[in-house]
Design an enzyme around this catalytic site. Structure first.
Site, PDB file in Angstrom:
ATOM      1  CG  ASP A  19      -1.641   1.028   1.231  1.00 17.31           C
ATOM      2  OD1 ASP A  19      -2.114   1.534   0.291  1.00 17.31           O
ATOM      3  OD2 ASP A  19      -1.776   1.446   2.396  1.00 17.31           O
ATOM      4  CG  ASP A  41      -1.088   1.635   7.309  1.00 15.80           C
ATOM      5  OD1 ASP A  41      -1.619   1.309   6.219  1.00 15.80           O
ATOM      6  OD2 ASP A  41      -0.880   2.454   7.854  1.00 15.80           O
TER       7      ASP A  41
END
Length: 850
Positions: free
Chosen positions: A540, A738
């Site tokens: 990400d 995350d």
């Protein structure tokens, strides 16, 4: 009798009186408790003293205060030595460590224990007392038993679980607690050492008596040879029946679920040798000629049975000592938490309390050099905190009011007050310990190889022993039956499969502990093995490659408008929002007062709008501008694309339906991200970025870092779909993220990697957690995975080769060429050290270069 409430014997004020119970000076005008006895009024410092007095007034009126001592000297009515009375009020107290007299009113150091407050002359005395109060109070400290209901499990067979200690029914090993504790007095290891040295003392005479004639050719004269024979038989019987009792018990227990193990073979080997020797010694006439030597005697092998038991015990002792070292990493983590915390009461008084007494919301003080007791937030004070126990990063981290503190980290140079937020099992340290302990108990896929072999191993070894016995009895030279027995016992002893069973779990235990110290937490053994095989890493952008803390990069005013005014309007509009981009705009204004917002609306996927000072203000993306019929000219679009190409996120600001400016925010790349990606590329990984951000912004970050493939403007479901597509194409995919929106993709990957700075949902969905939250942790995790799998392969290879060579040698393969037979004693020594060698090889992972 003079009224105790009217006058202090030292001439103090008429408004002062002496508490007849504890001797404290009491202000009679302060509304303190009082009572009337024999027509006189007595005043007390607290209700506790009043209750004691009313229960037995004669007891306290018998001791009169000493004149002049009520305002600073010792009271004639004293509190228990070393502590105050039940409410902590004593005129003078005794330091229970050094014995010095301490004034509790001025004492800076105090601690609570068993409902009493103790006072100390110095912090060193307080620390000694808190660490072991029983030693200074004359209390006998009982050995801490296992917690009630504690679950024990087998290091080799984690599926075996029971309440309380015992032996594994599958392999016979001693069970260990599933959740270890920092307190390990080493009693088990010391008991094993005592047992071993006792067996050595009993076995040595047996060995000397048996081997002396073979080594020197000298025989004891009669009747001493008979005495020596009986001594040998009796001592060997003690060694076998007492020293070998655990082996026989475990061997018998393995037959009930029909799960034969190493102790099955040891029990068979030593049992056969001892029973044969006992019969041969007591009634030698029952044996035929094939058992007799050239002198017509039937040989006994008491020394072999005794030495086997002693050597197997030595192996167990060395293995236990080595296995204790595999858990040192976990015990070190457990030891990071301090034993006490300095809690501040509502009145500001500080007291030392056990860590398990701390509750969320408590205010704690952490002094320089002390460990942070629990997870919480700094209330006031400034300091630097060493967080290397969590992140592996040696540089201390500055902490000010509002910053997060993690239990177990070390406060360095300043005193801070903190508010406890997570305690007990909810702290980061406790979660790390639980995760590492679970990983150490899990089974790696490679263990399946050892499991399949172990299912058939013991029956095959018993069959080999019987075949060896039969061949020697049929073809061997005289005394062929004796040689047959030696060969069979040697095969049974040398082939114990302990090394095979330990090969995988012992490496997993060491690797899990090493990973914890590197800031890499594996959820299970399978994830350790799987990390080695990944060839594609999906990451990400926000929070993984970047810090996840966007800041205002540029505000482009249009139509001659004031930049400062536009920033204030944008900040006022975003003030009600909790979005990271909104917080970045608000923070850019600083402390400036913001105007009120009316008719506020938040439109999902577009932006926000409202009325400020009578003007309609809108802030959002191009879709919002189209929905509000705001004209975005070509110049504005070009400038926005230019900013996005530089990695910024761009929003449009409109006033009264007219485009007024562009706001660009950017997120700084994480330190070390570029270097980590270079290492990952060097390791043969392909890097793929998944992000919900604009394509131009994502491509800018990808160019700067060298990302191979970019998927932008992707929804959480879309991220999972991309990961699944990569897996269908044959790739072994690891996903690092995350956020909550990353959880589906983490679950879809072969290995999900959660950045420890992110959300609990992401960490729950992942197999690997990077405590520090940086990509360098992936490099370390992959290197540790490779080293661990390599170590397991070495252990399995050694275990298979050892048995492949050892069994034929024990059966007598060397006799036709060299005339040598492997003694059962040598077989026992080789078997014991095979297990130790496997454990020692696994321990190399603790210092392996990654």
């Amino acid at each position: 009798m003079q009224n105790a409430s009217s006058v202090c014997h030292g001439g103090t004020s008429a408004h002062a009186a002496i508490d007849p119970v504890c001797g404290m000076t009491v202000d009679t005008t302060a509304g303190k408790p009082n009572t009337v006895h024999d027509g006189q009024t007595f005043h007390f410092c607290c209700n506790g003293c009043k209750a004691k007095f009313e229960a037995d007034p004669a007891k306290y009126l018998a001791a009169k205060p000493v004149a002049g001592d009520c305002c600073g000297g010792k009271s004639a009515v004293s509190a228990p030595s070393g502590h105050a009375h039940d409410h902590g009020h004593a005129h003078m107290a005794k330091d229970p460590v050094c014995g010095m007299t301490v004034d509790p009113h001025t004492a800076k150091h105090r601690a609570e224990h068993a409902g009493h407050t103790y006072y100390f002359c110095a912090d060193r005395c307080r620390a000694k007392f808190v660490a072991e109060p029983e030693a200074y109070l004359g209390e006998r400290k009982a050995a801490a038993p296992a917690p009630a209901g504690a679950i024990y499990t087998c290091p080799m067979h984690p599926e075996v679980q029971q309440v309380g200690p015992g032996d594994c029914p599958k392999c016979g090993m001693a069970l260990e607690p599933m959740m270890p504790t920092a307190e390990n007095d080493g009693s088990e290891l010391r008991a094993m050492a005592r047992r071993f040295w006792t067996l050595v003392a009993l076995t040595a005479p047996v060995f000397v008596v048996a081997m002396l004639p073979h080594l020197t050719g000298w025989h004891l004269p009669s009747p001493w040879d008979v005495v020596a024979g009986w001594g040998e038989a009796l001592l060997a019987s003690v060694v076998v029946l007492w020293g070998g009792a655990p082996f026989f018990r475990r061997g018998w227990n393995s037959l009930r679920p029909w799960s034969p193990n190493m102790y099955t073979l040891i029990a068979l080997g030593t049992g056969v040798a001892w029973i044969y020797s006992a019969v041969a010694f007591l009634v030698p006439g029952v044996f035929p000629a094939s058992f007799r030597d050239m002198h017509g005697r039937v040989a006994v092998y008491f020394e072999s049975a005794a030495v086997i038991v002693t050597l197997v015990t030595l192996g167990d002792f060395l293995e236990l000592r080595a296995r204790r070292r595999t858990g040192e990493a976990l015990k070190a983590l457990l030891g990071l938490a301090p034993k006490i915390a300095h809690r501040l009461g509502a009145d500001g008084i500080e007291s030392d309390v056990p860590l398990d007494a701390v509750q969320p919301g408590d205010t704690l003080r952490v002094r320089p050099g002390e460990k942070v007791p629990v997870d919480g937030v700094v209330i006031d004070g400034e300091s630097h905190v060493d967080e290397s126990m969590l992140t592996g990063e040696p540089m201390p981290v500055a902490k000010v009011a509002g910053d997060v503190l993690t239990g177990g980290t070390v406060n360095q140079d300043g005193t801070v007050r903190m508010r406890a937020e997570k305690v007990g099992s909810e702290t980061v340290l406790s979660q790390i310990v639980a995760l590492v302990a679970a990983a150490q108990r899990s089974r790696a896929p490679l263990q399946r190889v050892a499991d399949k072999v172990a299912e058939w191993f013991v029956p095959i070894v018993v069959a080999c022993a019987l075949i060896a016995f039969a061949l020697w009895a049929w073809l061997g030279p005289d005394p062929r039956m004796t040689r047959a027995l030696i060969a069979a016992v040697s095969v049974l002893i040398i082939a114990c499969p302990c090394a095979l069973g330990l090969a995988t779990p012992i490496s997993i235990m060491v690797a899990s502990g090493r990973g914890a110290h590197l800031g890499v937490l594996f959820k299970d053994a399978g994830s350790i093995e799987a990390m080695r095989d990944i060839d594609t890493l999906v990451v990400d952008k926000t929070g993984t490659l970047t810090e996840g803390k966007p800041a205002l990069r540029e505000l482009v005013p249009l139509g001659g408008r004031s930049r400062d005014r536009l920033l204030v309007l944008a900040a006022a509009l975003e003030a009600p929002s909790e979005h990271p981009l909104a917080r970045a705009i608000v923070q850019a204004v600083g402390q400036e007062a913001l105007p009120a917002v009316e008719d506020f609306r938040s439109i999902a996927g577009q932006g926000v709008q409202g009325r400020i000072d009578g003007q309609v203000v809108a802030l959002g993306n191009r879709a919002m501008m189209r929905a509000l019929s705001v004209d975005v000219d070509t110049g504005a679009v070009t400038r926005a694309d230019q900013l996005r190409g530089e990695g910024a996120t761009v929003m449009y600001l409109a006033l009264e339906g007219v485009l007024a400016g562009l706001i660009a925010l950017s997120d700084r790349l994480k330190d070390g991200a570029a270097e980590a990606i270079r290492h990952l590329h060097a390791g043969g990984l392909q890097l793929v970025m998944l992000t919900g951000d604009h394509l131009l912004s994502a491509q800018a970050v990808a160019r700067e870092l060298g990302i191979d493939e970019v998927h932008a403007e992707v929804s959480p479901a879309g991220k999972a779909a991309v990961v699944q597509s990569l897996r269908r194409s044959g790739r072994r995919v690891a996903m690092a993220g995350d956020g909550i929106n990353d959880a589906p993709a983490l679950a879809a990957a072969n290995v999900g990697i959660a950045m420890g700075t992110g959300t609990d949902v992401a960490m729950e969905s992942a197999q690997v957690t990077l405590v520090k939250g940086d990509l360098a942790g992936i490099v370390r995790a992959r290197a540790l995975s490779r080293a661990t799998v390599r170590n397991i392969h070495q252990n399995l290879f050694f275990a298979f080769v050892y048995n492949g060579i050892g069994v034929p040698l024990a059966a007598g393969a060397l006799y036709p060429w060299l005339g040598l037979m492997l003694s059962p004693m040598v077989a026992a020594l080789a078997m014991s050290f095979s297990s130790v060698s496997v454990v020692s090889n696994a321990l190399r992972l603790r210092s392996a270069r990654l």
